[in-house]
Design an enzyme around this catalytic site. Structure first.
Site: not given
Ligand code: XIL
Length: 469
Positions: A161, A202, A238, A266, A268
């Site tokens: 990020e 990422n 996400h 990641e 979802d």
């Molecule tokens: C999130 C985790 O899922 C949570 O448990 C934590 O509180 C915060 O981080 N982007 C990322 C991940 O790169 O590391 C994050 O994970 C979600 C967003």
């Protein structure tokens, strides 16, 4: 429980394709749908989940994480605040635990993450460093963390990020002290720490084509032009159900055309609560879209979902009123989204008649006890008891499980055991071909293993998955 084994009789079969084919032909057709990881393996795709090491104490969680996925990502255990909370004080327990779990289950690991503005301990975030000092701090962190898992973690989110929602470099200690060059520097440090690893940047909201993903496209071109060792880009994924960008595939393609490996790291797809059937069906279509986009581009190597089930997802804690973002629900039941992924991966996309669902312990008619009767250095003796709780006898039984990687079975008694890759199939010998209703058989074997011996994540008796007791 365990009965006394018969006098040792070594009946271990050496595996040849012919033996296995003969065995498969003799067994009844498998009613159960294959888990996602088997389908993904056939596609050469990585199908991962974010896993939290502290949840591995839960048998259902452990079994589902092991059964359904061929790759894992540490949800939090590898982040800077977990690994190096104080300068020079490293803490590996959570990270190690998942690495061991993955190795036992023959899973790949995506390393998440090394250089990120968030979940960064305050000694880094609020430190006042000269450029030389911060470089040293980063080098130490990258070298120590990647070095520890060299050969075990194949791919890394080196920088996470670095660009904000405004498509500009994010204000972080790294950018403030080193300028945008911190990204190239981090990649060089990572390459030096593990020359074999595949190195990613990422981010979120770069799944489709937009101002932020354009900024990444430029950044990737810049990095490659200046010879920085960038190998891949992670699109976090996400997403919001019903609001997916329509150009995910084109976006993946343009990064792949730069020669980069692309992964959805990641995934979802959240919805406004409460859940309705209609929303689940929309979500299932959304999952299909993402899977198809990745599968359509040869440079897209995998999809990782951000959590094992809805009960473990970060979404409800971070997005008020939203949730149910993953393919498996709070009760370990497959959602329509699960079957979308299944189908996209070439499965039949539906539950078989006897299928208890993802990673589930089954109907309770078959129970397995897996006991270490003795252990030493690199070896152990294992006794397995299979209990038939159903109302009818099981003839010519066949018990299968995934052998923890690094483990080899060297001799067996009271069972004919075959090993193919990591799959172990135990069948009867002459005197125990039938398991009576309510009855059981026991057999044993000797193993050698690389680390500590462990109990496999699940067993199937024929097509039925067993409860482990
Ligand atoms: C999130 C985790 O899922 C949570 O448990 C934590 O509180 C915060 O981080 N982007 C990322 C991940 O790169 O590391 C994050 O994970 C979600 C967003």
């Amino acid at each position: 429980m365990p009965t006394t084994p018969r006098p040792v009789k070594t009946v271990l079969a050496s595996v040849t394709a012919a033996v296995l084919l003969a065995a498969a032909a003799a067994t009844p057709a498998h009613a159960q749908s294959p888990p996602l990881r088997d389908l993904a393996d056939q596609q050469g795709l990585r199908m991962g989940a974010a896993v939290a090491s502290h949840l591995l104490d839960d048998a259902d969680y452990r079994r589902t994480a092991a059964t359904e996925f061929n790759s894992v990502t540490h949800e939090n255990d590898l982040k800077w605040e977990s690994v190096q909370p104080q300068p020079g004080q490293y803490s590996w327990s959570g990270a190690d635990r998942l690495v061991e779990f993955a190795e036992q289950n023959g899973q790949q690991i995506h390393g998440h993450t090394l250089v990120w503005h968030s979940q960064l301990p305050s000694w880094v975030e609020n430190g006042s460093f000269t450029p030389a000092e911060l470089t040293q701090v980063m080098e130490d962190h990258i070298d120590t963390t990647m070095g520890r898992y060299r050969g075990q973690i194949q791919t890394w989110d080196v920088v996470n990020e670095p660009i904000g929602d405004d498509a500009q470099f994010r204000n972080s200690v790294f950018h403030r002290v080193l300028g945008e060059d911190f990204i190239a520097q981090s990649l060089h440090m990572a390459r030096a720490a593990d020359p074999e690893a595949t190195l990613f940047i990422n981010d979120y909201n770069i799944d489709g084509i937009n101002a932020k993903s354009d900024a990444y496209y430029e950044l990737a071109q810049d990095l490659l032009a200046q010879g920085a060792p960038l190998d891949g880009i992670g699109l976090q994924g996400h997403l919001i159900s019903g609001q997916l960008p329509q150009d995910i595939q084109q976006n993946i393609q343009r990064f792949a055309d730069l020669g980069l490996e692309v992964m959805i790291t990641e995934l979802d797809i959240r919805m406004t609560m409460p859940v309705t059937q209609q929303k689940l069906e929309q979500q299932a279509r959304d999952y299909t879209q993402v899977m198809d986009a990745c599968l359509a581009v040869s440079g897209c190597s995998g999809v990782t979902v951000w959590g094992v089930t809805d009960a473990h997802s970060w979404v409800p804690d971070h997005f008020t009123g939203e949730g149910a973002a993953l393919p498996i629900d709070d009760d370990y039941e497959a959602k329509p989204a699960y079957w979308s992924i299944h189908e996209a991966l070439g499965g039949d996309g539906q539950n078989g008649p006897d299928d208890p669902g993802p990673g589930e312990p089954g109907t309770g008619t078959c129970e397995v006890a897996y006991d270490f009767t003795s252990q030493w250095g690199q070896g152990a003796v294992v006794e397995v008891t299979v209990h038939n709780g159903s109302g009818s006898a099981v003839q010519d039984w066949s018990l299968t499980w995934e052998r923890p990687s690094g483990e080899q079975i060297s001799s067996a008694w009271n069972s004919l055991i075959q090993q193919s890759g990591t799959t172990v199939t135990a069948g009867p010998v002459e005197w125990n071909r039938s398991i009576a209703p309510g009855g059981q058989v026991s057999f044993g074997f000797q193993t050698t293993h690389a680390g500590a011996p462990s109990v496999p994540g699940g067993f199937s008796l024929g097509s039925e998955s067993c409860t482990i007791r």
